[in-house]
Design a protein around this motif. Structure first.
Motif, mmCIF file in Angstrom:
data_model
loop_
_atom_site.group_PDB
_atom_site.id
_atom_site.type_symbol
_atom_site.label_atom_id
_atom_site.label_comp_id
_atom_site.label_asym_id
_atom_site.label_seq_id
_atom_site.Cartn_x
_atom_site.Cartn_y
_atom_site.Cartn_z
ATOM 1 N N LYS A 116 0.817 -1.214 0.000
ATOM 2 C CA LYS A 116 0.000 0.000 0.000
ATOM 3 C C LYS A 116 0.855 1.270 0.000
ATOM 4 O O LYS A 116 0.614 2.217 0.748
ATOM 5 N N GLY A 117 1.889 1.241 -0.846
ATOM 6 C CA GLY A 117 2.715 2.431 -1.030
ATOM 7 C C GLY A 117 3.781 2.665 0.008
ATOM 8 O O GLY A 117 4.454 3.703 -0.030
ATOM 9 N N ARG A 118 3.969 1.726 0.916
ATOM 10 C CA ARG A 118 5.003 1.871 1.947
ATOM 11 C C ARG A 118 5.934 0.671 1.918
ATOM 12 O O ARG A 118 5.528 -0.436 1.552
ATOM 13 N N LYS A 119 7.187 0.900 2.311
ATOM 14 C CA LYS A 119 8.188 -0.160 2.321
ATOM 15 C C LYS A 119 8.541 -0.519 3.765
ATOM 16 O O LYS A 119 8.873 0.359 4.568
ATOM 17 N N PHE A 120 8.491 -1.822 4.064
ATOM 18 C CA PHE A 120 8.795 -2.317 5.398
ATOM 19 C C PHE A 120 9.972 -3.288 5.333
ATOM 20 O O PHE A 120 10.055 -4.122 4.422
ATOM 21 N N GLY A 121 10.870 -3.173 6.300
ATOM 22 C CA GLY A 121 11.975 -4.103 6.441
ATOM 23 C C GLY A 121 11.784 -4.950 7.687
ATOM 24 O O GLY A 121 11.274 -4.457 8.705
ATOM 25 N N PHE A 122 12.191 -6.195 7.609
ATOM 26 C CA PHE A 122 12.073 -7.122 8.738
ATOM 27 C C PHE A 122 13.423 -7.778 8.970
ATOM 28 O O PHE A 122 14.021 -8.345 8.059
#
Length: 225
Positions: A128-134
């Motif tokens: 949804k237009g956002r970047k997440f790192g794990f």
């Protein structure tokens, strides 16, 4: 074995992250039902340490077969991998809740290790237009792209990026001024260091709230951070 993975499957529903599960399968399923998790459309990302210390370790390993679940590799997955053929790893693993693994037959041990070897150390998901790192434990760089590039470098005994990511804790220390907002990513989600409640430093979120110790398992809807 892919150390850094970029998610390439459609997520039709919501994106969630869960802290260290440590063999607490029933607790996980209870919490998912409480929040109305949609098993057909949502995705749950674990920050590693699926196993050890709890009682339902095999059930937690088998979560990796579910289409609604994925994980990065934590230090306890690393202990399983190393403990299969390395006595020092095995001793450390046994001292940290790994008895269940060595009680399994050799075929099951190999099956578990092969699944853990498939887990990335770092995972990137755009939603949804956002970047997440794990990452399980630590991100050394203040730039997500630089962090990912570090895995292409030849590791040394003291600067192995995988070891730092799975075992390190330094960033959570607010007195350590070398760490700041991680650019190139909206948020980085981590576990490993137990805190009484989820906490945040810059755009890094720590969500291991001691499921196996206090029965408090954190699940974050990443749309809400």
């Amino acid at each position: 074995m892919m150390l850094v993975k970029v998610w390439n499957k459609e997520i039709k529903g919501n994106l969630y992250a869960v802290g260290d599960i440590h063999g607490c399968y029933n607790l996980l399923m209870t919490r998912l039902n409480e929040i109305g998790f949609d098993f057909d459309n949502d995705l749950l990302v674990a920050v590693g340490d699926l196993v050890d210390r709890g009682l339902q370790n095999h059930e937690c390993v088998d979560l990796l077969q579910e289409k609604w679940f994925t994980s990065v590799r934590g230090n306890h997955e690393d202990l399983c991998i190393g403990g299969l053929n390395n006595e020092s790893y095995k001793r450390c693993h046994l001292a940290n809740g790994g008895e269940w693994f060595y009680q399994a037959n050799k075929h099951r041990q190999l099956h578990i290790v092969n699944q853990f070897l498939e887990l990335p150390v770092a995972l990137e998901i755009e939603h949804k237009g956002r970047k997440f790192g794990f990452v399980h434990g630590h991100i050394e760089q203040n730039d997500w792209s630089e962090f990912k590039e570090s895995f292409k470098e030849k590791p040394t005994a003291f600067r192995d990026p995988s070891e730092l990511a799975m075992w390190g804790r330094e960033r959570l220390d607010s007195d350590n001024k070398q760490y700041a907002h991680v650019t190139g990513v909206d948020a980085v989600i981590m576990g490993h260091t137990v805190t009484q409640k989820p906490c945040k430093r810059d755009n890094c979120y720590y969500i291991d709230t001691g499921a196996v110790h206090w029965g408090t398992l954190t699940i974050l809807n990443l749309e809400n951070i």
